[in-house]
Structures are given as structure tokens and as C-alpha cells.
Design a protein around this motif. Sequence first.
Motif, PDB file in Angstrom:
ATOM      1  N   PRO A   1      16.751   9.840 -57.732  1.00  0.00           N
ATOM      2  CA  PRO A   1      15.872  10.307 -56.662  1.00  0.00           C
ATOM      3  C   PRO A   1      15.314  11.685 -56.993  1.00  0.00           C
ATOM      4  O   PRO A   1      16.024  12.557 -57.500  1.00  0.00           O
ATOM      5  CB  PRO A   1      16.801  10.358 -55.442  1.00  0.00           C
ATOM      6  N   THR A   2      14.030  11.863 -56.678  1.00  0.00           N
ATOM      7  CA  THR A   2      13.317  13.048 -57.175  1.00  0.00           C
ATOM      8  C   THR A   2      12.449  13.657 -56.086  1.00  0.00           C
ATOM      9  O   THR A   2      11.821  12.937 -55.295  1.00  0.00           O
ATOM     10  CB  THR A   2      12.434  12.659 -58.380  1.00  0.00           C
ATOM     11  N   LEU A   3      12.396  14.983 -56.081  1.00  0.00           N
ATOM     12  CA  LEU A   3      11.550  15.732 -55.148  1.00  0.00           C
ATOM     13  C   LEU A   3      10.444  16.431 -55.923  1.00  0.00           C
ATOM     14  O   LEU A   3      10.695  17.091 -56.946  1.00  0.00           O
ATOM     15  CB  LEU A   3      12.390  16.776 -54.396  1.00  0.00           C
ATOM     16  N   TYR A   4       9.217  16.314 -55.404  1.00  0.00           N
ATOM     17  CA  TYR A   4       8.072  17.051 -55.929  1.00  0.00           C
ATOM     18  C   TYR A   4       7.581  17.989 -54.837  1.00  0.00           C
ATOM     19  O   TYR A   4       7.210  17.534 -53.744  1.00  0.00           O
ATOM     20  CB  TYR A   4       6.946  16.102 -56.333  1.00  0.00           C
ATOM     21  N   VAL A   5       7.577  19.284 -55.096  1.00  0.00           N
ATOM     22  CA  VAL A   5       7.083  20.287 -54.142  1.00  0.00           C
ATOM     23  C   VAL A   5       5.680  20.686 -54.577  1.00  0.00           C
ATOM     24  O   VAL A   5       5.478  21.151 -55.708  1.00  0.00           O
ATOM     25  CB  VAL A   5       8.002  21.517 -54.092  1.00  0.00           C
ATOM     26  N   CYS A   6       4.721  20.496 -53.671  1.00  0.00           N
ATOM     27  CA  CYS A   6       3.313  20.643 -54.036  1.00  0.00           C
ATOM     28  C   CYS A   6       2.576  21.554 -53.060  1.00  0.00           C
ATOM     29  O   CYS A   6       3.012  21.748 -51.924  1.00  0.00           O
ATOM     30  CB  CYS A   6       2.622  19.269 -54.052  1.00  0.00           C
ATOM     31  N   GLU A   7       1.463  22.084 -53.529  1.00  0.00           N
ATOM     32  CA  GLU A   7       0.528  22.819 -52.676  1.00  0.00           C
ATOM     33  C   GLU A   7      -0.872  22.320 -52.997  1.00  0.00           C
ATOM     34  O   GLU A   7      -1.398  22.570 -54.073  1.00  0.00           O
ATOM     35  CB  GLU A   7       0.623  24.322 -52.916  1.00  0.00           C
TER      36      GLU A   7
ATOM     37  N   PRO B   1      15.676   9.006 -47.405  1.00  0.00           N
ATOM     38  CA  PRO B   1      16.179  10.179 -46.685  1.00  0.00           C
ATOM     39  C   PRO B   1      17.679  10.400 -46.838  1.00  0.00           C
ATOM     40  O   PRO B   1      18.169  11.502 -46.581  1.00  0.00           O
ATOM     41  CB  PRO B   1      15.822   9.865 -45.225  1.00  0.00           C
ATOM     42  N   GLN B   2      18.419   9.377 -47.237  1.00  0.00           N
ATOM     43  CA  GLN B   2      19.868   9.511 -47.400  1.00  0.00           C
ATOM     44  C   GLN B   2      20.261  10.152 -48.725  1.00  0.00           C
ATOM     45  O   GLN B   2      21.409  10.565 -48.906  1.00  0.00           O
ATOM     46  CB  GLN B   2      20.549   8.142 -47.277  1.00  0.00           C
ATOM     47  N   ASP B   3      19.309  10.236 -49.676  1.00  0.00           N
ATOM     48  CA  ASP B   3      19.628  10.817 -50.979  1.00  0.00           C
ATOM     49  C   ASP B   3      19.913  12.305 -50.846  1.00  0.00           C
ATOM     50  O   ASP B   3      19.320  13.002 -50.015  1.00  0.00           O
ATOM     51  CB  ASP B   3      18.468  10.598 -51.952  1.00  0.00           C
ATOM     52  N   ALA B   4      20.801  12.800 -51.679  1.00  0.00           N
ATOM     53  CA  ALA B   4      21.223  14.207 -51.590  1.00  0.00           C
ATOM     54  C   ALA B   4      20.047  15.158 -51.739  1.00  0.00           C
ATOM     55  O   ALA B   4      19.964  16.170 -51.028  1.00  0.00           O
ATOM     56  CB  ALA B   4      22.280  14.489 -52.653  1.00  0.00           C
ATOM     57  N   ILE B   5      19.101  14.871 -52.624  1.00  0.00           N
ATOM     58  CA  ILE B   5      17.976  15.781 -52.833  1.00  0.00           C
ATOM     59  C   ILE B   5      17.082  15.822 -51.598  1.00  0.00           C
ATOM     60  O   ILE B   5      16.573  16.881 -51.218  1.00  0.00           O
ATOM     61  CB  ILE B   5      17.179  15.384 -54.103  1.00  0.00           C
TER      62      ILE B   5
ATOM     63  N   VAL C   1      12.316  17.870 -59.189  1.00  0.00           N
ATOM     64  CA  VAL C   1      13.683  18.323 -58.996  1.00  0.00           C
ATOM     65  C   VAL C   1      14.548  17.113 -58.647  1.00  0.00           C
ATOM     66  O   VAL C   1      14.165  16.308 -57.795  1.00  0.00           O
ATOM     67  CB  VAL C   1      13.748  19.366 -57.861  1.00  0.00           C
ATOM     68  N   THR C   2      15.708  17.025 -59.264  1.00  0.00           N
ATOM     69  CA  THR C   2      16.622  15.918 -58.976  1.00  0.00           C
ATOM     70  C   THR C   2      17.962  16.389 -58.430  1.00  0.00           C
ATOM     71  O   THR C   2      18.744  15.577 -57.946  1.00  0.00           O
ATOM     72  CB  THR C   2      16.868  15.064 -60.236  1.00  0.00           C
ATOM     73  N   GLU C   3      18.239  17.698 -58.523  1.00  0.00           N
ATOM     74  CA  GLU C   3      19.520  18.239 -58.064  1.00  0.00           C
ATOM     75  C   GLU C   3      19.299  19.244 -56.934  1.00  0.00           C
ATOM     76  O   GLU C   3      18.419  20.107 -57.044  1.00  0.00           O
ATOM     77  CB  GLU C   3      20.239  18.958 -59.213  1.00  0.00           C
ATOM     78  N   PRO C   4      20.076  19.157 -55.859  1.00  0.00           N
ATOM     79  CA  PRO C   4      19.936  20.143 -54.767  1.00  0.00           C
ATOM     80  C   PRO C   4      20.067  21.578 -55.256  1.00  0.00           C
ATOM     81  O   PRO C   4      19.404  22.474 -54.715  1.00  0.00           O
ATOM     82  CB  PRO C   4      21.078  19.773 -53.827  1.00  0.00           C
TER      83      PRO C   4
ATOM     84  N   LYS D   1       3.807   9.558 -59.126  1.00  0.00           N
ATOM     85  CA  LYS D   1       5.144  10.171 -59.036  1.00  0.00           C
ATOM     86  C   LYS D   1       6.196   9.062 -58.996  1.00  0.00           C
ATOM     87  O   LYS D   1       6.038   8.068 -58.294  1.00  0.00           O
ATOM     88  CB  LYS D   1       5.242  11.057 -57.789  1.00  0.00           C
ATOM     89  N   ASP D   2       7.265   9.292 -59.740  1.00  0.00           N
ATOM     90  CA  ASP D   2       8.289   8.259 -59.840  1.00  0.00           C
ATOM     91  C   ASP D   2       9.657   8.923 -59.972  1.00  0.00           C
ATOM     92  O   ASP D   2       9.774  10.156 -60.015  1.00  0.00           O
ATOM     93  CB  ASP D   2       8.009   7.359 -61.058  1.00  0.00           C
ATOM     94  N   PHE D   3      10.687   8.080 -60.020  1.00  0.00           N
ATOM     95  CA  PHE D   3      12.030   8.579 -60.280  1.00  0.00           C
ATOM     96  C   PHE D   3      12.075   9.247 -61.651  1.00  0.00           C
ATOM     97  O   PHE D   3      11.366   8.831 -62.582  1.00  0.00           O
ATOM     98  CB  PHE D   3      13.042   7.425 -60.246  1.00  0.00           C
ATOM     99  N   VAL D   4      12.881  10.275 -61.790  1.00  0.00           N
ATOM    100  CA  VAL D   4      13.104  10.924 -63.083  1.00  0.00           C
ATOM    101  C   VAL D   4      14.462  10.490 -63.599  1.00  0.00           C
ATOM    102  O   VAL D   4      15.486  10.714 -62.926  1.00  0.00           O
ATOM    103  CB  VAL D   4      13.031  12.461 -62.947  1.00  0.00           C
ATOM    104  N   ASP D   5      14.449   9.844 -64.734  1.00  0.00           N
ATOM    105  CA  ASP D   5      15.693   9.306 -65.318  1.00  0.00           C
ATOM    106  C   ASP D   5      16.418   8.405 -64.331  1.00  0.00           C
ATOM    107  O   ASP D   5      17.653   8.381 -64.259  1.00  0.00           O
ATOM    108  CB  ASP D   5      16.621  10.439 -65.765  1.00  0.00           C
ATOM    109  N   GLY D   6      15.630   7.696 -63.526  1.00  0.00           N
ATOM    110  CA  GLY D   6      16.199   6.753 -62.571  1.00  0.00           C
ATOM    111  C   GLY D   6      16.834   7.404 -61.358  1.00  0.00           C
ATOM    112  O   GLY D   6      17.481   6.716 -60.556  1.00  0.00           O
TER     113      GLY D   6
END
Length: 502
Positions: free
Chosen positions: A478-484, A439-443, A492-495, A471-476
Motif C-alpha cells: 500500500p502506497t501514499l502519494y502526497v501531491c499539490e 483505509p485499514q492499511d497502516a500508511i 511513501v509506503t511506511e508511516p 499510480k500503483d502499489f510500490v513493490d506490492g
Amino acid sequence: MLVAVSDAYRERREDVARQAGTLVEALQRSAAVRPSAGPLTESLLGEAERGLRRQFDSEWGGFGGAPKFPPASALEFLLRRHHRTGDEETLAMVTRTLDGMAAGGMYDLLGGGFHRYSVDERWLVPHFEKMLYDNALLASAYLHGWLVTAEERYREVAEATLDYLLRELRLPDGGFASAQDADTDGVEGLTFTWTADEGVPAELLRPFEHGRSILRGALDEELKQRLLELRERRPKPLRDDKAIAAWNGLALAALAEAGHRLDRADFLLAARELAEFLLGPLSDEHGRLHRSWRAGRARNPGYLEDYADVANGLYELHVATGELRWLREANRLARLAVELFADAENGGFFLSPADGERLVARKKEFDDHPTPSGNSMLAYVLLRLGRIWGDDELERLAAGVFRLIRDTLGQAPSAFGHALCALDLYLAPPRELAVIGSPQDAIAQAALGSFDPDAVVAFGPAEEVPLLAGKDFVDGRPTLYVCERFACRAPVTEPSQLAGVS
């Protein structure tokens, strides 16, 4: 009376037996609520909102007249409706009520926290008892009000309310006491009221009784601290130090979410210790919850609301910390609740467990006032977990609750606030956020920073949780996956990339 009963049984035994049988049959019929055949549609939510508008007190906020109880769950529903429709009049009902309740009187301007209810329509003269459940629910309502409006006063009230819980109701073992009494030395409100000669500005005093007054109005920080120091020298009301599992579950949810959103490490620490208490001393060797704990001893099997509220609190603790243990425990308790309380014939959930004390009829409760019913809370939890585990059966079980109350939602919406929140989630387009990181990661902070009541969230990596599987880290990173419904957009790795996937 006992002699008369004895005589009747001895002299008219057949009549007594027949009447007893009729009574048992009536109780059993009343307990067997049948599901509605009507559809579960958005129109039910609109009808409930219109019902709340009709009951709304536009001058002081709240619904109906005196006495007024804090309508936390109804406010949460209206915040969800505003999120859905953007209707500013809907939001105004919330803000008018939040402002009215926090003006002073029912709300403790000095020490934080809310008294149980107001005897008048102005939220001024309270019944001075402070309940754990009210303060947990209201802390969350004010926190969400702050997220939606950015009104700093709401954040302050939420924070002060939880500070009150930690200061006055927290027990040495990590749990929280049920309540603080209304009276001190036999006098209601003695600790919380003031006389004219105690240095309080006259414009802040509102008459109460016995020459004492209630504080209402704006206090600067210096005056607040001075009066609080004076008040702390007084005797305090006694505390009901019984810890009730359900009410502690509500406190867990409030502390966890506020700890994360307000960056309060002490709230998160208290939430973790509370979770350990609920899963330790307040549970048996088989992982089943007890109802209550006092003086080192847990008592009585847990009811439906105990399992539902604790599971919800554990889920919120997972979202706040990213720690998988709490998500797993939330899932375990929710599925155990289904096993213990579900009604396979008519849907919904019974108050008492299937293997509990044998009763004439097992009851179901649906009233969300003053606390969410076990049915509405478990429905809400099952929907969230169902979307994380991809389990349609959990969603079907939640819908079974809504069918039992469908035809009464519009008639008394203020009594079904949390059920309406759960129904709103059921009808909303599914939105799952799988976060690989913390939860502390920027993304994660960018994705979860706003009020997004439709989203369900899980932190990983964790292959055993279906939403997180594969699902895993992308290029090491923190990563977000938005799903339905598990159909996910590109990770996504960048805000800055969030606008394209939200």
C-alpha cells in the motif's frame, strides 16, 4: 378577502396588472444577486473570525444570547482557523461551546443526541424536538473537536449522538427520519424530564416546569444506565418519519467519518445502507434525487441542498471505505447539480432545478444556519472533487458562490459558517492524498488519522480518476502519494516516512 380581490380585478384590471408587473419585477431583481468585484483573500477569514469573537458568549459558549441554536458550522470554521493559525483563543471558543452544549439540558445525557435549541443562554432548557440535521452536524463537530484536542468527552458525545440516530431515527429501508417530536401525550419534554421522587440525585436536577426537572451534571455509568432503563419504560415522542435527502446526506457524512475514525463497523454498515437508500428509493430512474420519501413513496424533485449534501456524504463514504463507487457517485451528483442549478450569468446556484416548476424568480439561498446552504455545501464539494479530477472549472464555479456573499461574510459570520469553511479550503494550498490501498492499511491510517481539513483524499488504484491515474502499489505494498495540483512527491509506503512529505 376573495370578494375584494375579485372586485378589484373586475373593476380596476389595468391597475392590478400594473401592480402585479411591478411586484414580479421586484422579485426578479431581488433574486439577481450580483457578484462582488473585490478579491477573495485571507483577510475575509480573519474579519469573519473577529466578528465571531465579538458575538461570543465567554461564559456559556455559543454566539449571541437566548435563544441559542447549536452553531455547528461556525465551530467547524473556527477549528479550521485554529489549524491554520494555532491561535489558542480561537480553539477556546470552540471548546467552551462544545462543553456548554454537552453539559445537559439541550444535550440528552442519558440517550445521547441534541434537542433543537436552548431557550436560555446556558444551553439548559431546550425545545425538546430532536432534528436529524442538528445531530448529524453536531456529531461531526464533536468528532473533530476530539481529533484536535484529544478530549475524550467529545468522542463520547459524538458516538452517543450517532448511537441515538441509529436507535431512534433509523428507518427500515436504510434512511433516517427527520425528527423526534418535542412532546409526549401533549406535554413538552415529558419523556426527558424528571420528578424529585424518581431516584435522581438532587444535585443533578434543574427546575423546568410542572414540578419536573432537567438533568445536568456528571453521571457515572451505573446511574446513567439505571435512569435510562427507567426512561425507556415511558411513552416516547412521536417521530416524523419522512426522510429528507439533504438531511440524510448530512447523516451519511457523519456516520461514514465516525465509523472509520472510531472503528465502529455498525456506523459504516448504516452509512453504506443509507447510501444505497439515497441512490435507490430516493432517486429516480435517471439518477436524479427526490426531495423526500415516506411510506414507500418518493416525492418531489430534489433541491440544490439535496444534491450537495448527498454528494458530500458519498465522498466521505469513499474516504471511509476506499470503495470507488461512492467517489464516482459523488462526482456524478455534483456535476448533475451544476447542470440543474448553476446560474451562468451571475454565478452561484439556484435553489430549484432549471426544469422544475416555473417560478416568478428562481431563488438562491446562502444562509448556513441551522444547516449548510446548498450553495456553500456544493462549493465545498466542487472544490474537493475539482482537486481530485484536476478540473479548474469546478473550482471556478465554487469561487462564484464566494463572490456573491463576499461583502456580507464579515457582517454576519455566524450565518455563513459553512461558506467560510469552503472559502478557507479554496484559499488553502492544495493538498491531495492519493492512497493506493485501503483505509485499514497502516500508511492510510497514519496519513489520515489527524485533523487535516485541507487535504482531499482518493483511494485507488483507478486509472479513470485523474488524481489516481498512473499510480500503483510500490513493490506490492500500500502506497501514499502526497501531491499539490498533481505534482507529487516520492511515494511513501511506511508511516515512518510521512514526516518528510507532510
